[in-house]
Write a protein that holds these residues in place. Structure first.
Motif, short mmCIF file in Angstrom:
data_model
loop_
_atom_site.label_atom_id
_atom_site.label_comp_id
_atom_site.label_asym_id
_atom_site.label_seq_id
_atom_site.Cartn_x
_atom_site.Cartn_y
_atom_site.Cartn_z
N ASP A 40 14.16 10.99 2.60
CA ASP A 40 12.84 9.86 3.65
C ASP A 40 12.99 8.39 2.80
O ASP A 40 12.53 8.06 3.88
CB ASP A 40 11.67 10.76 4.09
CG ASP A 40 12.34 11.93 5.27
OD1 ASP A 40 13.40 11.44 5.59
OD2 ASP A 40 11.41 13.43 4.80
N THR A 41 13.33 8.80 1.47
CA THR A 41 12.72 7.48 1.00
C THR A 41 14.32 6.91 0.70
O THR A 41 15.64 7.33 0.89
CB THR A 41 12.31 7.42 -0.62
OG1 THR A 41 13.24 8.42 -1.08
CG2 THR A 41 10.62 8.48 -0.51
N ARG A 42 14.29 5.39 0.80
CA ARG A 42 15.29 4.85 0.59
C ARG A 42 15.63 3.70 -0.61
O ARG A 42 14.40 3.28 -1.56
CB ARG A 42 15.12 3.09 1.59
CG ARG A 42 15.53 3.25 3.01
CD ARG A 42 14.53 2.08 4.22
NE ARG A 42 15.86 1.08 3.26
CZ ARG A 42 15.06 -0.18 3.76
NH1 ARG A 42 14.79 0.42 4.85
NH2 ARG A 42 16.40 -1.18 3.62
N SER A 43 16.31 4.10 -0.90
CA SER A 43 17.54 3.63 -2.66
C SER A 43 17.27 2.53 -2.58
O SER A 43 17.18 1.84 -4.46
CB SER A 43 18.25 4.40 -3.37
OG SER A 43 19.70 4.24 -2.44
N ASP A 44 17.24 1.43 -1.38
CA ASP A 44 17.84 0.19 -2.05
C ASP A 44 16.26 -0.63 -0.42
O ASP A 44 16.61 -1.59 -0.88
CB ASP A 44 19.06 -0.28 -0.85
CG ASP A 44 19.30 0.16 0.38
OD1 ASP A 44 18.10 1.43 0.79
OD2 ASP A 44 20.02 -0.02 1.55
N ALA A 45 15.15 0.58 -0.83
CA ALA A 45 14.36 -0.16 -0.06
C ALA A 45 13.79 -2.02 -0.76
O ALA A 45 13.49 -1.81 -2.08
CB ALA A 45 12.87 0.58 -0.32
N ALA A 46 13.16 -3.04 -0.17
CA ALA A 46 12.48 -4.11 -0.35
C ALA A 46 11.24 -3.17 -1.50
O ALA A 46 11.06 -4.32 -2.09
CB ALA A 46 12.56 -5.18 0.43
N ASP A 47 10.26 -3.02 -0.68
CA ASP A 47 9.70 -2.11 -1.61
C ASP A 47 9.42 -1.76 -2.56
O ASP A 47 10.17 -0.88 -2.82
CB ASP A 47 8.90 -1.73 -0.31
CG ASP A 47 6.99 -1.68 -0.34
OD1 ASP A 47 6.88 -1.57 -1.58
OD2 ASP A 47 6.34 -0.55 0.52
N PRO A 48 8.61 -2.60 -3.78
CA PRO A 48 9.29 -1.68 -4.43
C PRO A 48 8.25 -0.61 -5.11
O PRO A 48 8.69 0.26 -5.80
CB PRO A 48 8.03 -2.86 -5.52
CG PRO A 48 8.26 -4.08 -4.55
CD PRO A 48 7.76 -4.19 -3.66
N GLU A 49 7.14 -0.12 -3.90
CA GLU A 49 6.59 0.96 -4.54
C GLU A 49 7.71 2.12 -3.37
O GLU A 49 7.34 3.52 -4.48
CB GLU A 49 5.19 1.21 -3.24
CG GLU A 49 5.01 1.82 -3.40
CD GLU A 49 3.12 2.11 -3.08
OE1 GLU A 49 2.57 3.48 -3.08
OE2 GLU A 49 2.47 1.52 -3.00
N GLU A 50 8.41 1.82 -2.80
CA GLU A 50 9.37 2.69 -2.42
C GLU A 50 9.91 2.83 -3.22
O GLU A 50 10.76 4.30 -3.54
CB GLU A 50 9.53 2.46 -0.26
CG GLU A 50 8.38 2.41 0.16
CD GLU A 50 9.89 1.58 1.30
OE1 GLU A 50 11.15 1.26 1.38
OE2 GLU A 50 9.03 1.39 2.10
N ARG A 51 10.63 1.95 -4.02
CA ARG A 51 11.43 1.61 -5.44
C ARG A 51 11.58 2.89 -6.59
O ARG A 51 11.67 3.86 -7.24
CB ARG A 51 12.49 0.81 -5.51
CG ARG A 51 13.15 0.34 -5.09
CD ARG A 51 14.15 -1.15 -5.48
NE ARG A 51 12.93 -2.42 -5.87
CZ ARG A 51 11.95 -2.97 -5.45
NH1 ARG A 51 12.03 -3.66 -4.54
NH2 ARG A 51 11.65 -3.94 -6.83
N TRP A 52 9.66 2.91 -6.86
CA TRP A 52 9.52 3.63 -7.62
C TRP A 52 9.10 4.65 -6.86
O TRP A 52 9.53 5.60 -8.03
CB TRP A 52 7.78 3.04 -7.59
CG TRP A 52 7.24 3.87 -8.22
CD1 TRP A 52 7.51 4.17 -9.84
CD2 TRP A 52 5.65 4.52 -8.30
NE1 TRP A 52 6.26 4.92 -10.78
CE2 TRP A 52 4.77 5.51 -9.42
CE3 TRP A 52 5.00 4.79 -6.93
CZ2 TRP A 52 4.11 6.35 -9.05
CZ3 TRP A 52 4.12 5.61 -7.36
CH2 TRP A 52 3.49 6.12 -7.86
N GLN A 53 8.85 5.12 -5.82
CA GLN A 53 8.61 7.33 -5.34
C GLN A 53 10.24 7.51 -5.10
O GLN A 53 10.35 8.75 -5.93
CB GLN A 53 7.77 6.97 -4.01
CG GLN A 53 6.70 6.59 -3.94
CD GLN A 53 6.38 5.86 -2.81
OE1 GLN A 53 7.10 6.10 -1.35
NE2 GLN A 53 4.88 5.72 -2.19
N ARG A 54 11.65 6.65 -5.01
CA ARG A 54 12.26 6.75 -5.02
C ARG A 54 13.00 8.35 -6.35
O ARG A 54 13.74 8.54 -6.75
CB ARG A 54 13.62 6.13 -4.43
CG ARG A 54 14.81 6.73 -4.58
CD ARG A 54 15.14 7.87 -3.77
NE ARG A 54 16.23 8.24 -3.87
CZ ARG A 54 17.31 8.15 -2.80
NH1 ARG A 54 17.41 8.03 -1.55
NH2 ARG A 54 19.00 8.51 -3.01
#
Length: 476
Positions: A40-54
């Motif tokens: 459910d998380t995006r590896s190419d997300a622009a949000d740094p927090e989403e990239r860290w979670q992934r």
């Protein structure tokens, strides 16, 4: 690998097969749950927090793969040292359900006999080091030939401490496989004592932790990126807040215009801010005595948030003041302001109300650009002033703004505000909660009291955007 007697204890007995099978089932169930959330998380997300979670999810999966592989090896025992014929390389039942890229072949073992100078490797270790299983196992003297040159002193130190001082081995080094692939290997081991108490051999378990270390590196890098992003946001928020406070103070209570005696208008203004960590918007209010004895009243809002918007708001307010001091009437002033925004390096949209009050005739000349019209309170009732609409500033090149004129009376209250005060209201149709305040404002003793009442009514917590309110009461 044999079960030696180590320097200080006997080797632990392996757990029963059923208990290991239970642990494998639990580990794989947990791995499936983590993977479901990870998808459910995006590896190419622009949000740094989403990239860290992934990256954290990836690391957790690598570690669960590692645990799954270790338990499977514990259940099935080590692979044979001899190479497996191609016809028998199908996945064994013990490996069913193991994902592609599993660490099942990334844990090996070795024993080095100090008395005979012989080495014994498990089949997994040959695969980790990229060696031919048909070839001889490397001795401790030959092992450094596979290790990256800068890591060789570390390996030598670990082996020396183990053989001479009896210290357990626990460390990592990088190897270069024959195919040129660089791998990170974690080595744990102990000396094995002979009957005479001397070191007879050394045994070790070696793990390929390359993927694990890469995942950990990704977590560190994304975490650092997130921290930098947050520090930058905090810095930008502080700068924007300081700029906003310098240009548009939070509270302006009953200011006395410098050359008025007695003052023709009782003025008060307030900026309603969002939460301390909220984004800084481009709302402004202003009251300025002009050189001809008239008074400039204005409110406005530049769309967006942050430092760029706060600085743009300051520039826009400076332009309003400069043109008003030069005698430009409200309509032509907004026309020039629209041209200014249209030629700006960074396109922006804004709204504004601009008024000139002539105390001699009690006349208010005003114009608006995509903004709620002022509210006039008189004799216990309130109404919006009527004027031709004007488009948002910066929306239409060459737009021309008209203006209207209204005569005020002593005791009249004029309210100017930005959209954030009462979102969704301020047009000519529909309910307008600001008009319902007329009886209360009519009983107020000063413009400052009026502002307090308005703030109490519309300035509650949970505000999504900044807002400004400016009240002017005609005193004479």
């Amino acid at each position: 690998m044999p079960s030696p007697v180590s320097a200080d204890r006997s080797a632990a007995q392996p757990p029963g097969r059923d208990s290991v099978e239970t642990l494998i089932t639990q580990a794989r169930r947990l791995k499936g749950d983590v993977d479901a959330v990870r998808r459910d998380t995006r590896s190419d997300a622009a949000d740094p927090e989403e990239r860290w979670q992934r990256a954290l999810y990836d690391l957790a999966l690598h570690q669960l793969d590692d645990l799954d592989a270790h338990l499977a090896q514990l259940r099935d025992g080590p692979q044979p040292t001899a190479p497996v014929p191609a016809a028998t390389t199908a996945v064994r039942p013990a490996q069913a359900g193991t994902p592609r890229g599993s660490l099942l072949t990334r844990v090996g073992s070795a024993e080095w006999n100090m008395l005979t100078d012989e080495a014994t490797w498990s089949g997994e270790l040959y695969q980790i080091l990229g060696r031919d299983p048909a070839g001889p196992a490397l001795t401790l003297d030959e092992l450094p030939s596979l290790v990256l040159e800068e890591d060789r002193p570390r390996l030598t130190s670990m082996v020396t401490d183990c053989l001479i001082d009896g210290r357990p081995i626990d460390g990592e080094f990088r190897i270069v496989r024959p195919d040129g692939d660089l791998r990170t290997v974690h080595m744990m081991g102990e000396p094995v004592l002979g009957a005479d108490g001397g070191t007879a051999s050394m045994w070790a378990v070696l793990r390929d932790v390359s993927e694990l270390r890469r995942s950990q590196l990704a977590v560190r890098e994304t975490r650092d990126s997130l921290h930098r992003h947050r520090r930058r946001e905090q810095t930008e928020h502080r700068i924007a807040a300081e700029l906003q406070e310098a240009v548009v103070p939070l509270w302006r209570g009953s200011p006395r215009l410098p050359h008025e005696a007695p003052p023709a208008l009782d003025l008060a203004a307030h900026r309603l801010s969002t939460a301390p960590s909220g984004a800084i918007g481009g709302d402004w209010y202003d009251a300025l005595e002009l050189g001809d004895g008239q008074t400039l009243l204005s409110v406005g809002d530049l769309t967006g948030h942050g430092v760029a918007v706060a600085s743009g708001m300051a520039m826009l307010l400076g332009a309003v003041r400069g043109m008003a001091m030069a005698g430009t009437a409200p309509g032509p002033l907004l026309t020039l302001l629209n041209r200014l925004l249209d030629t700006a390096v960074q396109p922006a949209l804004g709204s504004a109300v601009c008024c000139r009050y002539r105390p001699g005739s009690r006349t208010l000349v005003w114009a608006r650009a995509g903004h709620p019209a002022p509210v006039l309170y008189r004799d216990g009732a309130g109404r919006r002033l009527d004027t031709p609409d004007g488009v948002l500033l910066g929306a239409t090149p060459g737009a021309v703004y008209g203006q209207a004129e209204v005569t005020l009376r002593p005791g009249d209250l004029l309210l100017l505000h930005t959209d954030g005060l009462a979102p969704g209201h301020g047009g000519s149709t529909g309910g307008d909660p600001l008009l319902d305040l007329a009886p209360r404002l009519g009983a107020a003793r000063s413009a400052q009291d009026c502002v307090r009442m308005i703030v109490e009514a519309f300035g509650g917590s949970g505000r999504a955007n900044d807002a400004c309110v400016l009240v002017a009461e005609v005193t004479s």
